[in-house]
Design a protein around this motif. Structure first.
Motif, PDB file in Angstrom:
ATOM      1  N   MET A 119       0.508  -1.311   0.091  1.00  0.00           N
ATOM      2  CA  MET A 119      -0.082   0.024  -0.031  1.00  0.00           C
ATOM      3  C   MET A 119       0.939   1.257  -0.007  1.00  0.00           C
ATOM      4  N   ASP A 120       0.567   2.156  -0.967  1.00  0.00           N
ATOM      5  CA  ASP A 120       1.323   3.500  -0.803  1.00  0.00           C
ATOM      6  C   ASP A 120       0.993   4.184   0.051  1.00  0.00           C
ATOM      7  N   LEU A 121       1.628   5.310   0.153  1.00  0.00           N
ATOM      8  CA  LEU A 121       1.589   6.505   1.341  1.00  0.00           C
ATOM      9  C   LEU A 121       0.246   7.188   1.234  1.00  0.00           C
ATOM     10  N   ASN A 122      -0.161   7.254   0.043  1.00  0.00           N
ATOM     11  CA  ASN A 122      -1.330   8.355   0.136  1.00  0.00           C
ATOM     12  C   ASN A 122      -2.715   7.437   0.021  1.00  0.00           C
ATOM     13  N   GLN A 123      -2.450   6.145  -0.317  1.00  0.00           N
ATOM     14  CA  GLN A 123      -3.600   5.132   0.031  1.00  0.00           C
ATOM     15  C   GLN A 123      -3.908   4.892   1.401  1.00  0.00           C
ATOM     16  N   LEU A 124      -2.751   4.894   1.977  1.00  0.00           N
ATOM     17  CA  LEU A 124      -2.746   4.596   3.584  1.00  0.00           C
ATOM     18  C   LEU A 124      -3.425   6.048   4.231  1.00  0.00           C
ATOM     19  N   LEU A 125      -2.906   7.108   3.826  1.00  0.00           N
ATOM     20  CA  LEU A 125      -3.498   8.401   4.490  1.00  0.00           C
ATOM     21  C   LEU A 125      -4.881   8.503   4.265  1.00  0.00           C
ATOM     22  N   TYR A 126      -5.077   7.932   2.896  1.00  0.00           N
ATOM     23  CA  TYR A 126      -6.748   7.945   2.687  1.00  0.00           C
ATOM     24  C   TYR A 126      -7.496   7.250   3.445  1.00  0.00           C
ATOM     25  N   ASP A 127      -6.851   5.954   3.895  1.00  0.00           N
ATOM     26  CA  ASP A 127      -7.528   4.833   4.641  1.00  0.00           C
ATOM     27  C   ASP A 127      -7.661   5.386   6.278  1.00  0.00           C
ATOM     28  N   ILE A 128      -6.645   5.935   6.509  1.00  0.00           N
ATOM     29  CA  ILE A 128      -6.674   6.551   7.825  1.00  0.00           C
ATOM     30  C   ILE A 128      -7.717   7.606   8.101  1.00  0.00           C
ATOM     31  N   ASP A 129      -7.773   8.396   7.172  1.00  0.00           N
ATOM     32  CA  ASP A 129      -8.533   9.761   6.925  1.00  0.00           C
ATOM     33  C   ASP A 129     -10.212   9.102   7.265  1.00  0.00           C
ATOM     34  N   ASN A 130     -10.596   7.950   6.611  1.00  0.00           N
ATOM     35  CA  ASN A 130     -11.840   7.607   6.452  1.00  0.00           C
ATOM     36  C   ASN A 130     -12.406   7.099   7.783  1.00  0.00           C
ATOM     37  N   ASN A 131     -11.190   6.864   8.808  1.00  0.00           N
ATOM     38  CA  ASN A 131     -11.299   6.234  10.239  1.00  0.00           C
ATOM     39  C   ASN A 131     -11.644   7.506  11.087  1.00  0.00           C
ATOM     40  N   LEU A 132     -11.265   8.733  10.761  1.00  0.00           N
ATOM     41  CA  LEU A 132     -10.889   9.782  11.820  1.00  0.00           C
ATOM     42  C   LEU A 132     -12.353  10.696  11.864  1.00  0.00           C
ATOM     43  N   GLY A 133     -12.763  11.187  12.765  1.00  0.00           N
ATOM     44  CA  GLY A 133     -13.862  11.779  12.991  1.00  0.00           C
ATOM     45  C   GLY A 133     -13.284  13.426  13.022  1.00  0.00           C
ATOM     46  N   LYS A 189      -2.402  28.243   7.683  1.00  0.00           N
ATOM     47  CA  LYS A 189      -2.905  27.170   6.809  1.00  0.00           C
ATOM     48  C   LYS A 189      -3.528  26.338   7.538  1.00  0.00           C
ATOM     49  N   LEU A 190      -3.385  26.273   8.977  1.00  0.00           N
ATOM     50  CA  LEU A 190      -4.151  25.288   9.676  1.00  0.00           C
ATOM     51  C   LEU A 190      -5.686  25.677   9.707  1.00  0.00           C
ATOM     52  N   GLU A 191      -5.705  26.937   9.765  1.00  0.00           N
ATOM     53  CA  GLU A 191      -7.220  27.468   9.605  1.00  0.00           C
ATOM     54  C   GLU A 191      -7.751  27.163   8.342  1.00  0.00           C
ATOM     55  N   LYS A 192      -7.416  27.194   7.364  1.00  0.00           N
ATOM     56  CA  LYS A 192      -7.871  26.760   6.134  1.00  0.00           C
ATOM     57  C   LYS A 192      -8.290  25.388   5.714  1.00  0.00           C
ATOM     58  N   MET A 193      -7.520  24.557   6.618  1.00  0.00           N
ATOM     59  CA  MET A 193      -7.828  23.116   6.407  1.00  0.00           C
ATOM     60  C   MET A 193      -9.118  22.775   6.725  1.00  0.00           C
ATOM     61  N   ARG A 194      -9.743  21.663   6.021  1.00  0.00           N
ATOM     62  CA  ARG A 194     -10.839  21.195   6.169  1.00  0.00           C
ATOM     63  C   ARG A 194     -11.152  19.573   6.364  1.00  0.00           C
ATOM     64  N   SER A 195      -9.929  19.066   6.261  1.00  0.00           N
ATOM     65  CA  SER A 195      -9.760  17.664   6.859  1.00  0.00           C
ATOM     66  C   SER A 195      -8.498  17.156   7.127  1.00  0.00           C
ATOM     67  N   SER A 196      -8.468  15.794   7.733  1.00  0.00           N
ATOM     68  CA  SER A 196      -7.075  15.076   8.034  1.00  0.00           C
ATOM     69  C   SER A 196      -6.239  15.109   6.755  1.00  0.00           C
ATOM     70  N   LEU A 197      -6.968  14.792   5.607  1.00  0.00           N
ATOM     71  CA  LEU A 197      -6.162  14.834   4.190  1.00  0.00           C
ATOM     72  C   LEU A 197      -5.202  16.115   4.117  1.00  0.00           C
ATOM     73  N   ASP A 198      -5.919  17.176   4.198  1.00  0.00           N
ATOM     74  CA  ASP A 198      -5.266  18.457   3.861  1.00  0.00           C
ATOM     75  C   ASP A 198      -4.225  18.561   4.911  1.00  0.00           C
ATOM     76  N   LEU A 199      -4.284  18.180   6.212  1.00  0.00           N
ATOM     77  CA  LEU A 199      -3.076  18.122   7.146  1.00  0.00           C
ATOM     78  C   LEU A 199      -2.016  17.312   6.763  1.00  0.00           C
ATOM     79  N   PHE A 200      -2.508  16.071   6.475  1.00  0.00           N
ATOM     80  CA  PHE A 200      -1.310  15.238   5.943  1.00  0.00           C
ATOM     81  C   PHE A 200      -0.559  15.592   4.646  1.00  0.00           C
ATOM     82  N   GLU A 201      -1.501  16.367   3.710  1.00  0.00           N
ATOM     83  CA  GLU A 201      -0.693  16.594   2.709  1.00  0.00           C
ATOM     84  C   GLU A 201       0.254  17.781   2.786  1.00  0.00           C
ATOM     85  N   GLU A 202      -0.211  18.690   3.918  1.00  0.00           N
ATOM     86  CA  GLU A 202       0.879  19.815   4.050  1.00  0.00           C
ATOM     87  C   GLU A 202       2.213  19.392   5.162  1.00  0.00           C
TER      88      GLU A 202
END
Length: 494
Positions: free
Chosen positions: A1-15, A34-47
């Motif tokens: 599993m590549d990193l992006n797929q892993l991060l996507y799966d983790i994001d799906n399990n976070l509220g 930048k934190l204030e503009k984020m809307r999901s954990s994926l945004d944070l992981f990407e940063e």
């Protein structure tokens, strides 16, 4: 599993609450704008990827963050676990001790604490409505009211609100050392430590004066159970005897229906005072255990024989396609017994033994949980905001059958409290922590440890007496009991 797929799966399990926690922990690593503009954990992981803190070659920050926010079940996706991270973060980590200390404070704040803190702090009015403690900490941090070397404002508040939280700050000040980021050379695969709660011995607590407006709840003392050694490495597992529990030894929870949850809720008694506020406990328990997948059945105002009949009827049911059994009893009580509304007694050990393997074969080997909020019900003063239940001395007893957990609201001989509008300290803490910790993959003993902590931090002062409470779980569970994570948010049940 590549990193992006892993991060996507983790994001799906976070509220959403997890996302807000991640943002707070990453303050200092990611610019606030930048934190204030984020809307999901994926945004944070990407940063974090853009800034170089997170990559396929250096992923340590990811399990660190999941560990800190309590998402321990997701650590398996990263080939590690809670025990390994706990050991690793003693020496290394991206998140500063300061940020971790503040987050730990926020996790320990009760609703009552938060109201007091908001009242005592000089903060804008917008922070006084619909805000949590993390929001307040963010404001104080951004405006430099607090910093790593300046925590005077929080210390002043906690001197009034919570000595336990003040101790956390003092511990941080005494031991703070900067944590240097470091990625492990290889993924650590360690087994999670086993959990153990031992029954505590009883101590007498004396209170003087006749104006204690609380209900002192009954509890029977149980035998102390041995605690096993922690499992720390795979080599340790090989050295343990067959009777020791490992991470893989978990009660099966794979049936379509989790099991029956029986709630006995008694308020009005023939000879005892009304247990005002118990309806809040019963409703909260019903909603929480329905959310956890149980078939909940509530019985109100039951006489002693009716309680026995109810237990016998569930003993006769076929539990083959159910994972476990839960019984919650909210009533008055006396030594080793609970009371029906007719003030007749039902022995607690009789209730528990009804579901022993020899008496209920379809529950053999399955966990049976009993949560008992029982009061004495004699010589009670007029009830105001908080009432006091009385208990008498008890003898040592514990069910001989395996796979049983008995959660009592207080240790023997001590007080237990019920708010006439909000319900009991114990049941409210139990439900609250089930809601919060089950989605994080925590086992029932870890949850009850947190219940112990929350209730023990509460206090009530009356007529010069400082009243405290300490719950007491006792168990003969042979494995970990982990409820499956519900597919829906708890708020859907309100």
């Amino acid at each position: 599993m590549d990193l992006n797929q892993l991060l996507y799966d983790i994001d799906n399990n976070l509220g959403q609450e997890d996302f807000e926690s991640l943002k707070f922990l990453c303050m200092g690593l990611i610019p606030n704008k930048k934190l204030e503009k984020m809307r999901s954990s994926l945004d944070l992981f990407e940063e974090l990827q853009k800034s170089g803190e997170l990559s396929e070659d250096n992923m340590f920050i990811l399990p660190e963050l999941l560990y800190l926010i309590g998402q321990h079940n997701l650590l398996k996706k990263l080939n590690t676990n809670k025990s390994a991270m706990n050991e690793a973060l003693i020496k290394e980590g991206y998140i500063s001790m300061y940020r971790r200390m503040l987050f730990e404070l926020s996790e320990s704040i009760t609703k009552e604490d938060l109201r007091s803190i908001i009242f005592l702090l000089d903060i804008p009015s917008k922070f006084k409505e619909n805000k949590n403690f993390l929001d307040i900490l963010c404001y104080l941090d951004k405006t430099e009211v607090i910093s790593e070397d300046n925590l005077e404002v929080l210390e002043k508040v906690f001197r009034n609100v919570s000595q336990d939280l003040l101790r956390k700050i003092n511990q941080y000040k005494e031991s703070k050392e900067p944590l240097m980021p470091s990625a492990p050379t290889e993924n650590t695969q360690l087994s999670e430590p086993q959990f153990s709660i031992q029954a505590v011995s009883s101590t007498d607590m004396e209170f003087h004066g006749d104006d204690l407006d609380s209900i002192r709840e009954h509890i029977e003392e149980v035998q102390e159970l041995p605690s096993g050694k922690d499992v720390e490495t795979e080599n340790d597992i090989a050295a343990l005897s067959l009777q020791d529990r490992t991470e893989s030894e978990v009660y099966p929870m794979n049936q379509k229906c989790r099991g029956y949850c029986v709630i006995i809720n008694n308020s009005d008694f023939l000879k005892s005072d009304t247990r005002t506020g118990t309806e809040k406990d019963a409703e909260y328990l019903k909603r929480v255990f329905s959310w956890l997948g149980f078939e909940v059945v509530v019985y109100n105002e039951q006489k002693a024989q009716q309680i026995r009949d109810i237990m016998n009827s569930f003993q006769m049911k076929d539990h083959t396609e159910r994972d476990c059994f839960v019984c919650c009893i909210l009533t008055h009580g006396q030594s080793q017994a609970i009371l029906g509304t007719d003030n007749e007694v039902v022995k607690i050990n009789v209730i528990v033994s009804t579901f022993s393997p020899q008496n209920c074969k379809t529950l053999a080997g399955k966990p049976k949980l009993f949560f008992i909020q029982a009061c004495q019900g004699k010589n009670i003063q007029g009830a105001h905001l908080i009432e006091e239940d009385a208990a008498v001395s008890t003898t040592k007893t514990i069910p001989n059958a395996a796979d049983v957990l008995i959660g009592m609201s207080t240790v023997d001989g001590c007080f237990s409290y019920r708010h006439i509008e909000m319900g009991t300290w114990y049941i409210q803490a139990l439900c609250s922590n089930l809601i919060k910790m089950v989605p994080k993959g925590e086992d029932i003993l870890s949850i009850l440890t947190k219940v112990n902590r929350d209730v023990s931090e509460k206090e009530y002062s009356k007529s010069g007496n400082l009243l405290k409470q300490m719950p007491q779980p006792a168990y003969t569970l042979r494995m970990k009991l982990v409820f499956p994570i519900p597919t829906s948010d708890f708020k859907e049940y309100f």
